[in-house]
Design an enzyme around this catalytic site. Sequence first.
Site, PDB file in Angstrom:
ATOM      1  N   ASN A 133       0.823  -1.211   0.000  1.00 35.40           N
ATOM      2  CA  ASN A 133       0.000   0.000   0.000  1.00 35.40           C
ATOM      3  C   ASN A 133       0.861   1.266   0.000  1.00 35.40           C
ATOM      4  O   ASN A 133       0.382   2.352  -0.301  1.00 35.40           O
ATOM      5  CB  ASN A 133      -0.925  -0.024   1.223  1.00 35.40           C
ATOM      6  CG  ASN A 133      -1.986   1.051   1.171  1.00 35.40           C
ATOM      7  OD1 ASN A 133      -2.504   1.370   0.117  1.00 35.40           O
ATOM      8  ND2 ASN A 133      -2.284   1.635   2.324  1.00 35.40           N
ATOM      9  N   GLY A 152      -0.527   9.262  -1.973  1.00 34.00           N
ATOM     10  CA  GLY A 152      -0.123  10.534  -2.531  1.00 34.00           C
ATOM     11  C   GLY A 152       1.325  10.937  -2.317  1.00 34.00           C
ATOM     12  O   GLY A 152       1.748  11.995  -2.780  1.00 34.00           O
ATOM     13  N   GLY A 153       2.085  10.119  -1.598  1.00 35.88           N
ATOM     14  CA  GLY A 153       3.484  10.468  -1.357  1.00 35.88           C
ATOM     15  C   GLY A 153       3.630  11.739  -0.523  1.00 35.88           C
ATOM     16  O   GLY A 153       4.509  12.564  -0.754  1.00 35.88           O
ATOM     17  N   ARG A 158      -9.813  14.174   8.699  1.00 34.35           N
ATOM     18  CA  ARG A 158     -10.435  13.252   7.746  1.00 34.35           C
ATOM     19  C   ARG A 158     -11.778  12.716   8.232  1.00 34.35           C
ATOM     20  O   ARG A 158     -12.721  12.591   7.456  1.00 34.35           O
ATOM     21  CB  ARG A 158      -9.485  12.084   7.460  1.00 34.35           C
ATOM     22  CG  ARG A 158      -8.329  12.510   6.591  1.00 34.35           C
ATOM     23  CD  ARG A 158      -7.310  11.418   6.421  1.00 34.35           C
ATOM     24  NE  ARG A 158      -6.322  11.808   5.415  1.00 34.35           N
ATOM     25  CZ  ARG A 158      -5.248  11.110   5.110  1.00 34.35           C
ATOM     26  NH1 ARG A 158      -4.995   9.977   5.742  1.00 34.35           N
ATOM     27  NH2 ARG A 158      -4.411  11.516   4.185  1.00 34.35           N
ATOM     28  N   GLU A 174       1.584   0.445   9.554  1.00 31.45           N
ATOM     29  CA  GLU A 174       0.129   0.359   9.700  1.00 31.45           C
ATOM     30  C   GLU A 174      -0.318  -0.889  10.455  1.00 31.45           C
ATOM     31  O   GLU A 174      -1.423  -0.923  11.007  1.00 31.45           O
ATOM     32  CB  GLU A 174      -0.529   0.410   8.305  1.00 31.45           C
ATOM     33  CG  GLU A 174      -2.033   0.684   8.357  1.00 31.45           C
ATOM     34  CD  GLU A 174      -2.681   0.723   6.966  1.00 31.45           C
ATOM     35  OE1 GLU A 174      -1.955   0.760   5.957  1.00 31.45           O
ATOM     36  OE2 GLU A 174      -3.923   0.725   6.913  1.00 31.45           O
ATOM     37  N   ILE A 202       3.522   8.188   6.399  1.00 29.74           N
ATOM     38  CA  ILE A 202       4.870   7.938   5.873  1.00 29.74           C
ATOM     39  C   ILE A 202       5.926   8.169   6.961  1.00 29.74           C
ATOM     40  O   ILE A 202       6.786   7.305   7.168  1.00 29.74           O
ATOM     41  CB  ILE A 202       5.135   8.746   4.586  1.00 29.74           C
ATOM     42  CG1 ILE A 202       4.166   8.284   3.486  1.00 29.74           C
ATOM     43  CG2 ILE A 202       6.593   8.586   4.129  1.00 29.74           C
ATOM     44  CD1 ILE A 202       4.301   9.023   2.154  1.00 29.74           C
TER      45      ILE A 202
END
Lengths: 128, 508
Positions: free
Chosen positions: B84, B89-90, B335, B475, B491
Amino acid sequence: MKPQVKVLIIAAAVVLMAGSLVAETLQQFDSVQGRSFHADLYADNACDSCHVNAEPEAYPPDFVCLDCHDSDELVQATARPEEDKWQNPHNNMHYAKDVPCMECHGEHSERKVLCAGCHFFDYPNFKK
Amino acid sequence: MGNDKEYQADRRKFLVSMGLAGAATIAAPALKTMAADSSTVWAEEHEIVIIGSGFSGLAAAIEAKKLGAKDVVVYDKMPYFGGNSTYNGGLFAVPNSPLQKEKGIKDSPEIMAADQLKAGRGVADKELLLHVAEHAGEALQMSLDAGSEYFPYLQQLGGHSVPRTYQTTVASGGGIIRPLVEQCRKIGVKLVTRAKFDTLIFDDDGKVIGAKMLMGHYFGRDQEGTPMNIKTKRGILVATGGFARNINLRQAQDPTLTEEVTSTNPPSATGEALLEMFKIGAIPVHMAYIQTGPWASPDEDGFGYVSNYSIYNFAHSISIYIKTGKRFMNEIADRKTRADAQLSCRDDNGDPLPPITITSYIHAKEHPTMKKVLKYGVGWKFETIEEVAARFNVPLEPLKAQIKEYNGYVKSGVDEQFGKPMEKAKGKFIEAPFVVVRNWPKVHYCQGGVKIDVQARVINSADWKPIPGLYAAGEVTGGVHGVSRLGSCSIPDCMVMGMTAARTIMKS
């Protein structure tokens, strides 16, 4: 006992350029479906060209196709314009050159390209 | 690639087709937690064994080599690397970064952790968040050393109090994964695909000394692989990611996440290594906190292009409820706040009515994803607001009034409707021509997982001590982010905890 696959590739490329190759390349060879451009393999019963050291029931090694097809040539052949350069299926944004051929290409059955899981890219020369 | 249902069906088929000969090996689940004895046959031995080739696994491998490890192997069950981690989106949040210093933005690990704790709604892990924030700069540097390239500007994502988010120039995690894979090859990390983790193997003292792997695994294609016992000298790092694509597991945690809710994750995000760790005593934390991304689009599958486009543009855009022509949320709230607001956008029958997000073309075109969004027909350009209203069946007059009202907030710097921070919207009025996308949440990230300590050691429910030889990062771990993870914070979490695991392992 590998047949002269290189010759075949060139022949297929010529046909492709002539634009006369229809999208359907999957055809019946005796008991098994295969690609028309690999007809010589079927004529010679050369299962072991891909299914190295194993009975044809087992999947071939991941990058066995590269024994005949040149990776750099494939990358070049499917190069995209600069702004879409990472949509090149043979050197792509997410996996670079690390995607085994048969994740997108099926020799004996239809497959769809891996990226179709998320993207609507158009690969007009791709043979399902 | 098969979807989850195919995958599960295939696995059942596999079990049935195994027949009698296979039944003996399949009977193993009763002995799932294997203790090695003199009869254990080891196929291979490696100094460090890493399961999973995403941000955590690759960062751990590189860090371990840097610290002197001679023999590091990374396994992935898929036929390629990155999981994943290469499907996003980096976006990379770093406090006190070089770019922040250049732009004169005041920030600190404490301020970043405070933003995350707020989104975590009181149950995030402060110690882990601070640890990650403090070391995020080292992780960024590791990616730069490997060859990652980032835009020369920072973004301010939802829930962040300041701009602190880098983004790869390819707007994908692939812009980090590809260089890290290359780096691993360069420094001699062994990378093995089609190797699926099955069970852990312990010695008599309860220390993890190896793993049973299924080699030659064909995901979703009816071939589990050949069992092989892999021994490890120093330890095993489980870095296998989340379970967003395991519908049964996620629905067991959150019944609203039915198969109708799609996911941004690849089909491989199924969580079986996570379940194996629970079986041997790891502590489940926050399994029900499963995040949906409010920037996703119902007009494409997976993460696609709209996600990145919306993440960048929300700050200077308005999201509109089709029925009323009015805004319904702070477009850069965290979010969960936004996803909940979007899910309440329904038609008269209660069916989903995805809201539209309207952006001025001159601002949208600043980000490269706009071109892709338009090219692939998952977003549309309009010359007038009348065209927008007609296309999406939005009442025109309320929509016009809403835009006028919002442009007043752009001018005053205060959003009186939803309290949206307007710094990034300064001077960016909503004016024709427009670009419009539709948004609907998709399952994106599992905040839940196994409990680890700040040294990436997996904690045992039996004695609340680390399980010797077992480490986890990314994760697959739980509790770090609490109820809602802020964008661009995965990240740094994954990479820092991978590096942390390597540091702990090399000290052990």
